[in-house]
Design a protein around this motif. Structure first.
Motif, PDB file in Angstrom:
ATOM      1  N   GLN A  26       0.883  -1.170   0.000  1.00 32.05           N
ATOM      2  CA  GLN A  26       0.000   0.000   0.000  1.00 32.05           C
ATOM      3  C   GLN A  26       0.916   1.213   0.000  1.00 32.05           C
ATOM      4  N   ARG A  27       0.849   2.009  -1.066  1.00 29.76           N
ATOM      5  CA  ARG A  27       1.679   3.218  -1.132  1.00 29.76           C
ATOM      6  C   ARG A  27       1.217   4.228  -0.098  1.00 29.76           C
ATOM      7  N   GLU A  28       2.133   5.075   0.321  1.00 26.50           N
ATOM      8  CA  GLU A  28       1.809   6.127   1.291  1.00 26.50           C
ATOM      9  C   GLU A  28       1.003   7.231   0.625  1.00 26.50           C
ATOM     10  N   GLU A  29       0.129   7.869   1.395  1.00 24.03           N
ATOM     11  CA  GLU A  29      -0.635   9.013   0.885  1.00 24.03           C
ATOM     12  C   GLU A  29       0.332  10.076   0.414  1.00 24.03           C
ATOM     13  N   PRO A  30       0.022  10.819  -0.623  1.00 21.08           N
ATOM     14  CA  PRO A  30      -1.319  10.957  -1.186  1.00 21.08           C
ATOM     15  C   PRO A  30      -1.699   9.881  -2.193  1.00 21.08           C
ATOM     16  N   SER A  31      -0.793   8.938  -2.456  1.00 20.53           N
ATOM     17  CA  SER A  31      -1.125   7.856  -3.391  1.00 20.53           C
ATOM     18  C   SER A  31      -2.248   7.009  -2.819  1.00 20.53           C
ATOM     19  N   ARG A  32      -3.036   6.417  -3.709  1.00 22.89           N
ATOM     20  CA  ARG A  32      -4.106   5.503  -3.303  1.00 22.89           C
ATOM     21  C   ARG A  32      -3.850   4.099  -3.840  1.00 22.89           C
ATOM     22  N   VAL A  33      -2.647   3.859  -4.379  1.00 21.13           N
ATOM     23  CA  VAL A  33      -2.339   2.610  -5.073  1.00 21.13           C
ATOM     24  C   VAL A  33      -1.933   1.514  -4.085  1.00 21.13           C
ATOM     25  N   SER A  34      -2.461   0.316  -4.344  1.00 20.13           N
ATOM     26  CA  SER A  34      -2.055  -0.879  -3.607  1.00 20.13           C
ATOM     27  C   SER A  34      -1.960  -2.032  -4.598  1.00 20.13           C
ATOM     28  N   GLY A  35      -1.365  -3.130  -4.152  1.00 21.26           N
ATOM     29  CA  GLY A  35      -1.280  -4.268  -5.044  1.00 21.26           C
ATOM     30  C   GLY A  35      -0.629  -5.464  -4.392  1.00 21.26           C
ATOM     31  N   ALA A  36      -0.483  -6.519  -5.196  1.00 21.75           N
ATOM     32  CA  ALA A  36       0.130  -7.754  -4.732  1.00 21.75           C
ATOM     33  C   ALA A  36       0.313  -8.689  -5.921  1.00 21.75           C
ATOM     34  N   ILE A  37       1.084  -9.725  -5.706  1.00 19.25           N
ATOM     35  CA  ILE A  37       1.221 -10.821  -6.662  1.00 19.25           C
ATOM     36  C   ILE A  37       0.329 -11.943  -6.135  1.00 19.25           C
ATOM     37  N   VAL A  38      -0.595 -12.406  -6.951  1.00 18.68           N
ATOM     38  CA  VAL A  38      -1.531 -13.448  -6.512  1.00 18.68           C
ATOM     39  C   VAL A  38      -1.359 -14.672  -7.396  1.00 18.68           C
ATOM     40  N   HIS A  39      -1.153 -15.808  -6.757  1.00 17.07           N
ATOM     41  CA  HIS A  39      -0.998 -17.077  -7.473  1.00 17.07           C
ATOM     42  C   HIS A  39      -2.200 -17.967  -7.169  1.00 17.07           C
ATOM     43  N   PHE A  40      -2.788 -18.527  -8.218  1.00 10.90           N
ATOM     44  CA  PHE A  40      -3.940 -19.410  -8.109  1.00 10.90           C
ATOM     45  C   PHE A  40      -3.545 -20.804  -8.595  1.00 10.90           C
ATOM     46  N   GLU A  41      -3.748 -21.808  -7.781  1.00 12.06           N
ATOM     47  CA  GLU A  41      -3.591 -23.188  -8.226  1.00 12.06           C
ATOM     48  C   GLU A  41      -4.764 -23.543  -9.134  1.00 12.06           C
ATOM     49  N   PRO A  42      -4.661 -24.602  -9.934  1.00 13.87           N
ATOM     50  CA  PRO A  42      -5.790 -24.987 -10.782  1.00 13.87           C
ATOM     51  C   PRO A  42      -7.084 -25.091  -9.968  1.00 13.87           C
ATOM     52  N   GLY A  43      -8.155 -24.514 -10.507  1.00 17.53           N
ATOM     53  CA  GLY A  43      -9.456 -24.531  -9.843  1.00 17.53           C
ATOM     54  C   GLY A  43      -9.684 -23.412  -8.846  1.00 17.53           C
ATOM     55  N   ALA A  44      -8.653 -22.642  -8.520  1.00 19.83           N
ATOM     56  CA  ALA A  44      -8.800 -21.563  -7.537  1.00 19.83           C
ATOM     57  C   ALA A  44      -9.291 -20.289  -8.206  1.00 19.83           C
ATOM     58  N   ARG A  45     -10.104 -19.529  -7.473  1.00 15.57           N
ATOM     59  CA  ARG A  45     -10.637 -18.266  -7.992  1.00 15.57           C
ATOM     60  C   ARG A  45     -11.061 -17.370  -6.840  1.00 15.57           C
ATOM     61  N   THR A  46     -11.251 -16.083  -7.180  1.00 15.28           N
ATOM     62  CA  THR A  46     -11.743 -15.130  -6.200  1.00 15.28           C
ATOM     63  C   THR A  46     -13.246 -15.314  -6.016  1.00 15.28           C
ATOM     64  N   ALA A  47     -13.776 -14.697  -4.986  1.00 21.23           N
ATOM     65  CA  ALA A  47     -15.218 -14.517  -4.849  1.00 21.23           C
ATOM     66  C   ALA A  47     -15.616 -13.353  -5.761  1.00 21.23           C
TER      67      ALA A  47
END
Length: 136
Positions: A30-51
């Protein structure tokens, strides 16, 4: 300039309430203000998904490995591949994850609005997840 070394990145399991299957999240930032940017590296195994979820300012996904599926509620399900960049429009209910047989990794980048980068909803059903992929 600030550098976070790969060896210092923490990896955590994707919370069960927001993910189906095995997903891991690495290097959340999460970047410091005044930035609003956040992120990550997300790895999904076969069959995995977000809600199902939305982002108040949209989200950019940079696919670094594998093959995945994504869908905006009410729209077709699409397949994407390593090297593709996805733009999830703001406030559009959607999901994304690996295919049933292939793992997938993406870099997720989003902005917060009023301190919130994401609004989580119910899990994607197996029927929704396994629906046919749209033809381009």
């Amino acid at each position: 300039m600030s550098i976070i070394r790969k060896s210092d990145l923490k990896t955590v399991d994707g919370p069960e309430q927001y993910f189906t299957g095995k997903a891991t999240i690495t290097g959340q930032f999460q970047r410091e203000e005044p930035s609003r940017v956040s992120g990550a590296i997300v790895h999904f195994e076969p069959g995995a998904r977000t809600a199902w979820h939305t982002h108040p300012a949209g989200q950019t996904l940079i696919v670094t490995e594998g093959i995945g599926w994504t869908q905006i509620d009410g729209g077709p399900k699409y397949e994407f591949h390593a090297g593709d960049i996805l733009w999830c429009p703001k406030d559009k209910r959607h999901w994304h994850g690996a295919t049933a047989h292939d793992a997938m990794t993406h870099i997720a980048i989003q902005e917060s609005v009023n301190g919130t980068p994401v609004m989580w909803m119910e899990k994607v059903t197996d029927e929704e997840y396994l629906a046919p992929v749209a033809k381009d």
